[in-house]
Design a protein around this motif. Structure first.
Motif, PDB file in Angstrom:
ATOM      1  N   HIS A  57     -12.584  -1.659   4.236  1.00 34.75           N
ATOM      2  CA  HIS A  57     -11.590  -2.719   4.050  1.00 34.75           C
ATOM      3  C   HIS A  57     -12.210  -4.103   4.086  1.00 34.75           C
ATOM      4  CE1 HIS A  57      -8.445   0.160   3.816  1.00 34.75           C
ATOM      5  NE2 HIS A  57      -8.786   0.698   4.972  1.00 34.75           N
ATOM      6  N   HIS A  62       0.838  -1.197   0.000  1.00 33.96           N
ATOM      7  CA  HIS A  62       0.000   0.000   0.000  1.00 33.96           C
ATOM      8  C   HIS A  62       0.877   1.252   0.000  1.00 33.96           C
ATOM      9  CE1 HIS A  62      -3.264   2.517   2.277  1.00 33.96           C
ATOM     10  NE2 HIS A  62      -3.157   2.868   1.028  1.00 33.96           N
ATOM     11  N   ALA A 109      -1.477  -8.010  -2.744  1.00 38.76           N
ATOM     12  CA  ALA A 109      -2.053  -7.327  -1.584  1.00 38.76           C
ATOM     13  C   ALA A 109      -3.509  -7.739  -1.392  1.00 38.76           C
ATOM     14  CB  ALA A 109      -1.927  -5.815  -1.748  1.00 38.76           C
ATOM     15  N   GLU A 110      -4.202  -7.949  -2.503  1.00 37.11           N
ATOM     16  CA  GLU A 110      -5.625  -8.322  -2.412  1.00 37.11           C
ATOM     17  C   GLU A 110      -5.809  -9.711  -1.810  1.00 37.11           C
ATOM     18  OE1 GLU A 110      -7.791  -6.066  -3.239  1.00 37.11           O
ATOM     19  OE2 GLU A 110      -6.366  -4.693  -4.185  1.00 37.11           O
ATOM     20  N   GLU A 129       2.494   1.832  -3.403  1.00 37.45           N
ATOM     21  CA  GLU A 129       1.577   2.404  -4.391  1.00 37.45           C
ATOM     22  C   GLU A 129       1.333   3.881  -4.099  1.00 37.45           C
ATOM     23  OE1 GLU A 129      -2.469   1.711  -4.273  1.00 37.45           O
ATOM     24  OE2 GLU A 129      -2.732   2.027  -6.414  1.00 37.45           O
ATOM     25  N   LEU A 130       1.162   4.168  -2.830  1.00 33.02           N
ATOM     26  CA  LEU A 130       0.830   5.542  -2.467  1.00 33.02           C
ATOM     27  C   LEU A 130       1.978   6.508  -2.780  1.00 33.02           C
ATOM     28  CD1 LEU A 130      -1.587   6.061   0.260  1.00 33.02           C
ATOM     29  CD2 LEU A 130       0.197   7.762   0.039  1.00 33.02           C
ATOM     30  N   ARG A 164      -7.592  -2.657   7.860  1.00 31.22           N
ATOM     31  CA  ARG A 164      -6.942  -3.358   6.745  1.00 31.22           C
ATOM     32  C   ARG A 164      -5.938  -4.390   7.286  1.00 31.22           C
ATOM     33  NH1 ARG A 164      -2.503  -2.677   3.135  1.00 31.22           N
ATOM     34  NH2 ARG A 164      -3.100  -3.075   0.977  1.00 31.22           N
ATOM     35  N   MET A 193       0.885  -6.158  -7.313  1.00 25.42           N
ATOM     36  CA  MET A 193      -0.054  -5.479  -6.406  1.00 25.42           C
ATOM     37  C   MET A 193      -1.244  -6.383  -6.081  1.00 25.42           C
ATOM     38  SD  MET A 193       0.761  -2.579  -5.151  1.00 25.42           S
ATOM     39  CE  MET A 193       2.111  -1.436  -5.365  1.00 25.42           C
ATOM     40  N   LEU A 198       3.603   4.669   7.381  1.00 23.20           N
ATOM     41  CA  LEU A 198       2.534   3.809   6.845  1.00 23.20           C
ATOM     42  C   LEU A 198       2.790   2.339   7.148  1.00 23.20           C
ATOM     43  CD1 LEU A 198       2.104   5.484   3.332  1.00 23.20           C
ATOM     44  CD2 LEU A 198       0.510   5.648   5.245  1.00 23.20           C
TER      45      LEU A 198
END
Lengths: 442, 442
Positions: free
Chosen positions: B196, B59, B402-403, B62-63, B177, B399, B135
């Motif tokens: 989430h 996360h 992450a899911e 990506e951010l 999350r 990515m 984060l």
């Protein structure tokens, strides 16, 4: 793929525990709308704290006074399938129209004293619980840690280096508000410092040294760019690093170096040796800043031993108040429909009715003890709780107390009895008693 | 009067330590733009953890890949008077165009293993440090606590009740999350759960009981409104409360009550007695939920003693990971301009160069040990670090890891060696070694 980091104002009302909404729906269906008072307090101090510095409660009061369930929030609740359409219509028009009494920001607070009381129809007061608790806990926990660092440092500046250890983005920004109230001298956190008016401080990182061909070249470059800066001397060998600073200043006497920073090793020995090296080189105006896992006990020990450190940077132990990261706040119904209410769960009983706290001072002006009373009683001492929100509207005069919290805390620090300024675990024997009327009511 | 709670995306780049910006200005002035690699790792596990569950790093990657200094951010920096206009112009056009390697979300991680590595020109990689650390710490700390609760509960559901103890708004939302990844069954936190995708759970509060004329009337009203609900039985006397539930169901056999909740007192005795009362009344389908200051040790002790509790709600000990609220993450320059870099500060040395971690399994498929190697080495075992961002663009395929983190963690829990599933303090003797090449390089 990722959810946003922020919570928009029209979603903030959803930052609540599900039961607040299901209970409110039940109250609504039952037609229960009598006046309630909820009281926010904690039953026990953490073992590591002699008092808590109540912070965030005026901010929370103002924020919840304008809480709304926006369209997006209502739509998301509808999707859960748990709520009637008619209830959601009612919720879309929900407004907080009650009163909120609070301690002024930055008030020392003890077990069983209300930090905040809400008077409102029960379905209004109930819905504020989770958000108020979340907001008040953060600032109170962080400010209560920060003031201990300030006390330990005996007037020397303590700077917040905790951004990287704080719990997320909101904590990192709003936490600086608590640090400001508690009396920290500055922060490394740019957004937090800019938003909450605390001076920005910064030194340099080891990476900067390592990216250069030599420590001296790194020092030279940084000091040229940032006159008066603090140079980090421990990347390879601390005292060798100090000698590099001295050699650099001999090479370029016009460079201005404000301080060196020690960030590892035996701080007492290193600070004494570094001070000696600097003084022998005629650099007695170059200060020494220390960091490296410091907490109030380490700072106190260093200064008790007269170690020549001029300022402290604190990160890891401060950012989440590592030794006492939570305070077990309760938000309890204490009155409903004009009748005091009380629960009896073992170890979790509470004081009934609306309350006020009276604080007493001794002849020297020091805090001498508190009396918790019913709100309608008139006792000696100063009543602490002020009405921050009246009929849903923040009161500008009491809210101004939030603006002056830092100055008030600075004065309060001088007025603490010695038992409350001790850093060791243990309660401060600060007398908190109940008024006769409140005792009788309980 | 109060500042907003949220941080808009155009201000997020200011959530950094001042020295990141002053060092970047120095790099810019010096024309230093060689390729750097920074590595995110921790040197020691907290004493209360046998492994950390790395969360938030994808996360974060990506951010930060879309981080920008917006007009408002530039204006605020200009006001500080610390930056050249030409540098601020450069910063307004600053983009991250490097690569970010990460562990997939939900990977068990040990001391000195990178959770994340950034390859980019130094002025790009340096500016990500503070935000990435903030984060990643939040989610990693919370997930590492939550998985211990899940392990202690032996398959019984554990529900997050921690919103009121979490540090602020972002922690409260993003923390869910981490809880989802770690395997909690649900959350009381409405916005966190909705955002989430973790099921919402709720019971009732003592205030609801106290606002009614009697416990039985409160139970009756709530059960009518919320079929299948959980009734809180400890407001006055727990076993008397259980008898009220039984009496209510005799009066109105059509009411549906899913569970009772114990929230104070001696949980072992009360749960056994409550179970007996319910069973004797033929209510063996009514479950028992326990809360009240629980942590993984308390849950483990209750279940080791076969106490009949079906689900657990955990708040205070979970919300800020109270026993280990921070992880001492470091983000260190390990390579610059093609050369490995290393600092030597006592107790704070780091491993040089870009790295990869290889994880080994035994014949039963259990985690058997890791080897930390240079990134260009090819060793036996599975390489853990994946490239989540390539030339500034998040990679959809990695990515996607992450899911699927929650499912992968559920599998990983079955593959942990027994020493890592123990809850007592102590390291898990999990072997982490350095490759020969990395040893030699160090």
């Amino acid at each position: 793929m990722t959810a946003p980091l922020t919570v928009e104002e029209d979603e903030l009302a959803l930052l609540t525990d599900l039961y607040q909404l299901t209970m409110t729906q039940a109250y609504w269906r039952e037609g229960m709308d009598d006046q309630a008072t909820f009281s926010l307090f904690f039953r026990r101090l953490p073992a590591e704290r002699r008092f808590m510095l109540a912070c965030g409660q005026q901010h929370a009061a103002e924020l919840v006074s304008r809480l709304r369930f926006g369209k997006r929030a209502i739509a998301r609740l509808a999707e859960t399938g748990r709520f009637d359409d008619a209830f959601l219509d009612w919720l879309a028009n929900w407004r907080f129209e009650g009163d909120i009494w609070t301690l002024p920001e930055g008030t020392p607070v003890f077990a069983n004293e209300p930090l905040l009381e809400v008077d409102a129809p029960i379905a209004q007061a109930q819905l504020l619980e989770s958000l108020i608790m979340n907001l008040v806990q953060l600032e109170t926990v962080l400010a209560s840690k920060a003031i201990r660092l300030v006390m330990a440092a005996r007037g020397r500046p303590v700077v917040d280096f905790g951004l990287r250890r704080m719990h997320g983005v909101d904590a990192a920004v709003r936490g600086v508000r608590a640090y400001r109230t508690a009396g920290l001298a500055g922060t490394s956190n740019v957004l937090g410092g800019l938003r909450h008016d605390l001076p920005l401080n910064g030194t340099m990182a080891h990476s900067y040294i390592l990216a250069h061909d030599s420590e001296r070249e790194a020092f030279r470059a940084f000091a040229r760019h940032m006159p008066g800066t603090t140079l980090l001397v421990d990347t390879h060998d601390t005292l060798a690093g100090v000698r590099e600073v001295i050699a650099l200043l001999h090479e370029e006497p016009d460079l201005s170096i404000g301080a060196i920073r020690l960030d590892s090793g035996h701080l007492e020995e290193l600070a004494r040796s570094a001070r000696q090296l600097l003084d022998e080189a005629g650099l007695d105006d170059v200060k020494i800043v220390a960091s490296s896992g410091l907490d109030e006990h380490a700072i106190d020990a260093l200064l008790a031993a007269d170690v020549p450190i001029d300022a402290f940077g604190v990160g890891t132990q401060l950012g989440a108040s590592a030794d006492a990261p939570v305070i077990d706040l309760s938000y309890k119904l204490v009155e409903y429909a004009g009748e005091p209410r009380i629960k009896h769960s073992p170890g979790k009983a509470n004081l009934p009715g609306r309350k006020q706290v009276y604080r007493h001072v001794d002849a020297a002006g020091r805090l001498a003890g508190d009396t918790i009373a019913g709100r309608d009683e008139q006792l000696d001492g100063s009543p602490l709780l002020v009405r921050s929100v009246t009929q849903g509207q923040p009161d500008p005069q009491t809210m101004a107390l939030a603006e002056s919290a830092r100055e008030r805390v600075a004065q309060t620090r001088q007025r603490l009895p010695e038992s409350l300024t001790q850093l060791a675990p243990g309660d401060g024997n600060y007398p908190v008693t109940l008024s006769e009327a409140l005792s009788a009511r309980r």
